[in-house]
Design an enzyme around this catalytic site. Structure first.
Site, PDB file in Angstrom:
ATOM      1  N   HIS A   1       1.020  -4.662 -10.300  1.00 23.96           N
ATOM      2  CA  HIS A   1       1.248  -3.526 -11.184  1.00 23.96           C
ATOM      3  C   HIS A   1       1.346  -2.214 -10.459  1.00 23.96           C
ATOM      4  CE1 HIS A   1       0.806  -5.769 -14.871  1.00 23.96           C
ATOM      5  NE2 HIS A   1      -0.087  -6.481 -14.222  1.00 23.96           N
ATOM      6  N   ARG A   2       1.261  -2.276  -9.137  1.00 23.82           N
ATOM      7  CA  ARG A   2       1.256  -1.011  -8.429  1.00 23.82           C
ATOM      8  C   ARG A   2       2.580  -0.266  -8.635  1.00 23.82           C
ATOM      9  NH1 ARG A   2      -2.409  -0.081  -4.449  1.00 23.82           N
ATOM     10  NH2 ARG A   2      -2.418  -2.284  -4.008  1.00 23.82           N
ATOM     11  N   ALA A   3       3.662  -1.032  -8.695  1.00 23.55           N
ATOM     12  CA  ALA A   3       4.970  -0.393  -8.841  1.00 23.55           C
ATOM     13  C   ALA A   3       5.006   0.472 -10.098  1.00 23.55           C
ATOM     14  CB  ALA A   3       6.068  -1.441  -8.878  1.00 23.55           C
TER      15      ALA A   3
ATOM     16  N   ARG B   1       0.820  -1.209   0.000  1.00 21.26           N
ATOM     17  CA  ARG B   1       0.000   0.000   0.000  1.00 21.26           C
ATOM     18  C   ARG B   1       0.851   1.255   0.000  1.00 21.26           C
ATOM     19  NH1 ARG B   1      -4.391   0.059  -2.294  1.00 21.26           N
ATOM     20  NH2 ARG B   1      -5.178  -2.010  -1.929  1.00 21.26           N
TER      21      ARG B   1
ATOM     22  N   VAL C   1       3.090   3.609  -9.476  1.00 22.05           N
ATOM     23  CA  VAL C   1       3.761   4.483  -8.512  1.00 22.05           C
ATOM     24  C   VAL C   1       4.948   5.179  -9.166  1.00 22.05           C
ATOM     25  CG1 VAL C   1       5.120   4.522  -6.409  1.00 22.05           C
ATOM     26  CG2 VAL C   1       3.015   3.224  -6.477  1.00 22.05           C
TER      27      VAL C   1
END
Lengths: 679, 347
Positions: A277-279, A197, A282
């Site tokens: 896929h958050r990286a 998160r 971000v």
């Protein structure tokens, strides 16, 4: 809130930390930052100092959720009703601190007591998640936060809204926030979901440069002796940073992200084997923030470089998948498997058991595995001097350290549910808790904790309202007898004591490798369940407390890796030590339900007193299990050869313990699932 | 309330390190506390309780449950239960203050989280239909000394709460529908017996200084201890009267040191000396440096000097570093810092 916070500009060094905080203030879409590092490295100071630099935002005046007047589609109920006459107000972006002792009802919100009693109306009282909307949620020591609070935060962070269904209230409001946490890795890692998160993750360490350290000391001392003057001195620099942030926020919408760079971002992510896929997202948002700070209209490769590692450090995974589980050593000593190579070479003697596998005497089992000459067979009768000498020599010669074998998912081990109220945190056994934490499951009229269940209290008072004259102008008259307390329930960790047999017999034929694998699996499980653990091992003449009760599983794992094997088996000493540790622990926490996990083959050959080692051990085991609060589990490490002694099973019977072979510990074998269902 | 006689601080035989550490904290509260490690029966608790007698006086708003200094935090007063004084604050009327000694507030090991941070005043809620906060131990300890006997046996939850407020100087309450915060800056004094388990590193770091104490092995001193204790038990008043002069002298000395402290200067070379000391022995973070600096300055002030000398730094380091030195898991806390440094340098 209280004045004279140490100014952001006065923090020496820690550039990455400062950069990542500023980037988050510029572009909230980054989604927060996790600050990891040893103690005393300005982690908390920096976050608190940031609050003073945050820009102002437009809000709907009087709205408890700080709705954005420019985004009517995201209004809360209240603002939607008055959407035609919204008054715009201005407020500094807020940093809301989540204290570790926050209760669930304050985090999500609950029924407003004052309103309920005074006017008799059911009104929602917004909690922290409402207060933090569009702001920064700051959790100091985020890895110590209670699990059910973490769940709530994760839920809100994922959906951007807080859904309240409790205490007779059903309410939903937006709650979007930047999550900023600090943690000290010594205290254990946060859960992976929570970790993910956080947009960024920064590692901080102390300065190594003497000059910088000296400057830092001096500044801190100046601040402490005259906080006001110090803050005033840095006011200008602080304002400048604040202006930069403000300007960058306005500039942010003009920044474009060229399409070709998206490929670069995804390449970086794949290279580092990032999960999810958050990286990617971000990095993109971070780079945009960076560009806005630098006043580029277009994101450049440098911007991406600058932020990529911030987004990757906590998401990166090891390049290669873990090597396939090593096959059981019995079958492969002729054709060693590549990943097992290392393991095969170190404990070489064990990997090539001499042909005389079925040993007639248990004592000689030692001798064989340690490659010591025959005298061993009569070691119980041998004269003490010689024995000691022998012992010394042996200790030097064949103390070995084995690799940790294959780990697996451990089947569920937990204590029985009971009615005792406990305190604590963790996730193993469900229990009622005598503290204001955990889920509110029901109410009771036996008031003990002073943890008032408002809904139940009001319900209890409701029938008498007609008779009770309302003298003091309140809509509801409450009497002490109406009071209902909350019964809360949550999972807490147990205390696990590992009693590890580190004697020579355990080294036989790679058994220790498998045993260490089993212990490691149990440790990993203990880590996930937030147990406290302790480790006692016994070999040669004595039992040693390797690890006093602690929550640091890493420490245990480290110890386990280094644990040497060799010598004889003083099982009784181990049991006696267990008793000692248990007694101390239970004195400290009488409601605890410790679980003792004995990992042994049961072949005791050193006694504490004059009696036969095995008989003494069994007798001790029988007495040990008299305390009903302690649950025992025996993990038998004896290999299933032609001849086996089943001594561990005897021990388990004497101890009234549950008996497992290593294979039985695995969660997913069909037999275990069936067994569990029958139970 | 008749005052119970307390064994005088100055009458404690030996244990100079411990006494010095406590006095330094009285002079300079920003040293943030002492951890006293040692066996049972070594005058640990006696010293801390006796400390109250030699503490300087502070100005406090009359009857304030949060021990506030006038004008310290009007936000707190606004939500405070004492309607009388919150009305005065809102109307900007002058507040009545009293001068009284700094308090030593004891945190019992069995204390619940509720009592520590504060909890809802149930009676008030029932009578008036209003939630309001009943201040806890942290409120009482503000600007004073929070004493935890057997600090290593403290409940994990309570430790977390302590850490939270020790770190921020603010106690934030978010529970039971009450949202409230008030300043809570206190000097943390803890005693522990290392045999019963170590403290979490995080909490360990919060103690500014750390001293080890042992029983005294010298027969003459042991006899003196027994004699004094017996005299005290027989007639506490007389005994205290006997030591009054010395007590007063110490109080005076402390007062002078407090006044002198702002004038103490430290040269650049000394700062470098401190920094390299910390680097040599291997300390986590920067708190060690800062504490040595403060302790050295306080020591200088205590000895009536306005300049820090090498000796001050060495003494300060020996008290500020033992619990901060990076160690392997399970490795014992280093007792002799100076020797470790020499060892590390020799390598």
């Amino acid at each position: 809130m209280f004045h004279n916070i140490y100014p952001f500009a006065a923090i020496i060094g820690q550039d990455r930390l400062k950069r990542s905080l500023i980037l988050n203030a510029v572009n909230p879409a980054i989604g927060g930052v996790l600050i990891r590092g040893e103690k005393g490295t300005a982690k908390s100071t920096a976050v608190r100092a940031l609050a003073a630099l945050l820009p102002e935002i437009n809000i709907v005046r009087g709205c408890p959720f700080a709705c954005d007047p420019d985004q009517p589609q995201e209004f809360c109920h209240q603002c939607r009703q008055h959407s035609n006459r919204v008054h715009v107000g201005v407020r500094r972006l807020s940093v809301v601190t989540m204290p570790l002792n926050a209760t669930e009802d304050r985090v999500v919100g609950g029924i407003d007591f004052n309103q309920a009693v005074k006017t008799g109306r059911r009104v929602f009282q917004p909690g922290l998640l409402a207060k933090v909307h569009r702001g920064i949620l700051y959790v100091d020591e985020v890895n110590l936060l209670d699990d059910h609070i973490v769940d709530i935060i994760l839920d809100a962070a994922a959906s951007g809204r807080n859904v309240v269904e409790r205490e007779g209230i059903s309410y939903t409001h937006p709650s979007q926030f930047i999550l900023v946490g600090t943690m000290n890795p010594e205290e254990g890692e946060p859960r992976p979901q929570l970790l993910d998160r956080f947009g960024f993750c920064v590692e901080v360490a102390a300065e190594k440069d003497v000059g910088k350290r000296a400057a830092l000391m001096q500044q801190r001392e100046e601040y402490d002796s005259d906080p006001q003057g110090f803050v005033r001195r840095f006011q200008k620099e602080n304002d400048q940073i604040a202006q930069e942030i403000m300007a960058a926020r306005h500039f942010l919408n003009n920044v474009t992200f060229p399409n070709n760079l998206r490929t670069l971002v995804s390449e970086i992510c794949t290279e580092n084997h990032v999960a999810g896929h958050r990286a990617d997202l971000v990095i993109e948002q971070g780079a945009r923030g960076m560009a806005a700070l630098m006043k580029h209209h277009e994101v450049t490769v440098d911007d991406i470089r600058e932020v990529a590692w911030l987004a990757l450090s906590h998401r990166k995974r090891e390049p290669a998948p873990p090597p396939p589980p090593p096959p059981p050593p019995e079958h492969d000593h002729d054709h060693p498997d590549p990943p097992e190579n290392q393991q095969d070479q170190e404990p070489a003697p064990e990997e090539h058991p001499p042909p005389e596998q079925p040993e007639p005497q248990d004592a000689s089992q030692n001798a064989k595995t340690e490659e010591t000459p025959p005298p061993e067979t009569s070691e119980d009768q041998a004269d003490p001097d010689r024995q000691a000498e022998d012992q010394n020599r042996r200790e030097n010669a064949i103390e070995q350290i084995f690799e940790v074998g294959e780990t697996f998912k451990v089947k569920k081990i937990s204590s029985q549910r009971d009615r005792v109220f406990r305190r604590g945190s963790g996730r193993r056994s469900r229990t009622r808790v005598a503290q204001k934490q955990g889920r509110y499951v029901k109410s009771t009229s036996v008031a003990k904790t002073g943890d008032v269940a408002l809904d139940a209290t009001l319900r209890a008072a409701a029938p008498y309202q007609l008779q009770r004259a309302s003298g003091n102008g309140l809509a509801v008259v409450l009497k002490p007898e109406d009071l209902r307390d909350k019964i809360r329930e949550k999972r807490i960790g147990n205390f696990l004591l590992f009693l590890v047999d580190a004697s020579g017999s355990m080294g036989a034929r790679g058994r220790m490798t498998a045993s260490k694998g089993a212990i490691m699996s149990l440790l990993l499980d203990a880590y996930q369940k937030r147990d406290r653990i302790a480790m006692v091992s016994f070999r040669n003449q004595e039992a040693v407390m390797n690890l006093p009760p602690t929550s640091s599983i890493e420490m245990a794992a480290h110890l386990l890796k280094e644990m040497p094997i060799g010598g004889r088996t003083p099982l009784s000493a181990g049991l006696a030590k267990t008793y000692e540790v248990m007694r101390n622990y239970l004195l400290r926490d009488p409601t605890a339900r410790p679980i003792v996990i004995v990992i042994t083959d049961g072949k005791s050959n050193v006694a504490l007193g004059e009696r036969k080692p095995l008989a003494e051990a069994l007798d001790l085991a029988g007495r040990l299990c008299l305390d009903e609060r302690v649950r025992f589990i025996v993990v038998d490490t004896e290999s299933q050869g032609l001849v086996h002694f089943g001594l561990a099973r005897k021990l388990a019977v004497a101890m009234q313990a549950e008996y497992f072979k290593i294979e039985d510990l695995k969660a997913d074998t069909l037999v275990n699932i069936a067994k569990d269902n029958v139970k | 309330m008749s005052k119970r006689a307390v064994y005088p601080f100055v009458a404690i035989v030996g244990q100079e390190r411990m006494k010095l550490a406590l006095i330094l904290n009285v002079i300079n509260p920003t040293l943030s506390g002492v951890l006293i490690r040692g066996e049972k029966g070594t005058a640990k608790s006696t010293a801390v309780r006796a400390l109250a007698e030699i503490l300087p006086a502070i100005q406090v708003v009359k009857d304030c449950p949060f021990q506030l200094f006038p004008e310290e935090a009007p936000d707190v007063c606004r939500e405070c239960a004492h309607t009388e004084c919150s009305r005065q604050v809102i109307n900007h009327e002058p507040l009545e203050t009293v001068e009284r000694g700094i308090r030593v507030v004891e945190l019992p090991v069995g204390a619940t989280e509720d009592r520590v941070v504060g909890t809802m005043d149930l009676e008030h809620a029932l009578k008036k239909g209003e939630k309001r906060m009943e201040p806890g131990i942290l409120a009482a300890a503000h600007r004073g000394i929070l004493y935890v006997d057997e600090v290593n046996l403290l409940d994990d939850h309570v430790v977390d709460v302590l850490l939270d407020s020790a770190a921020m100087g603010v106690n934030t309450i978010e529970r039971e529908g009450v949202s409230f915060s008030h300043p809570a800056r206190f000097t943390l004094v803890g005693t522990m017996n290392p045999e019963e388990g170590e403290l979490r590193p995080q909490l360990l770091d919060r103690f500014g200084l750390c001293v080890h104490i042992e029983g005294i092995n010298e027969p003459a001193a042991r006899v003196a201890i027994m004699e004094r204790r017996m005299a005290f038990d027989e007639n506490p008043e007389d005994f205290c009267a006997q030591w009054e002069d010395e007590s007063r002298e110490l109080v005076e000395k402390i007062k002078r040191a407090i006044d002198l402290y702002p004038q103490v200067v430290i040269g650049q070379p000394s700062l470098f000396e401190i920094a390299s000391y910390c680097l040599d022995v291997g300390v986590d973070g920067h708190r060690g440096d800062i504490i040595i600096l403060k302790a050295a300055k306080t020591l200088a002030a205590f000895h009536g000097r306005t300049e820090v000398i090498k000796d001050d730094i060495d003494t300060a380091a020996e008290m500020a570093l033992p619990h901060r030195i990076r160690r392997q898991p399970l490795q014992d806390i280093v007792v002799d810092v100076d020797r470790l440094r020499r060892q590390n340098l020799a390598r």
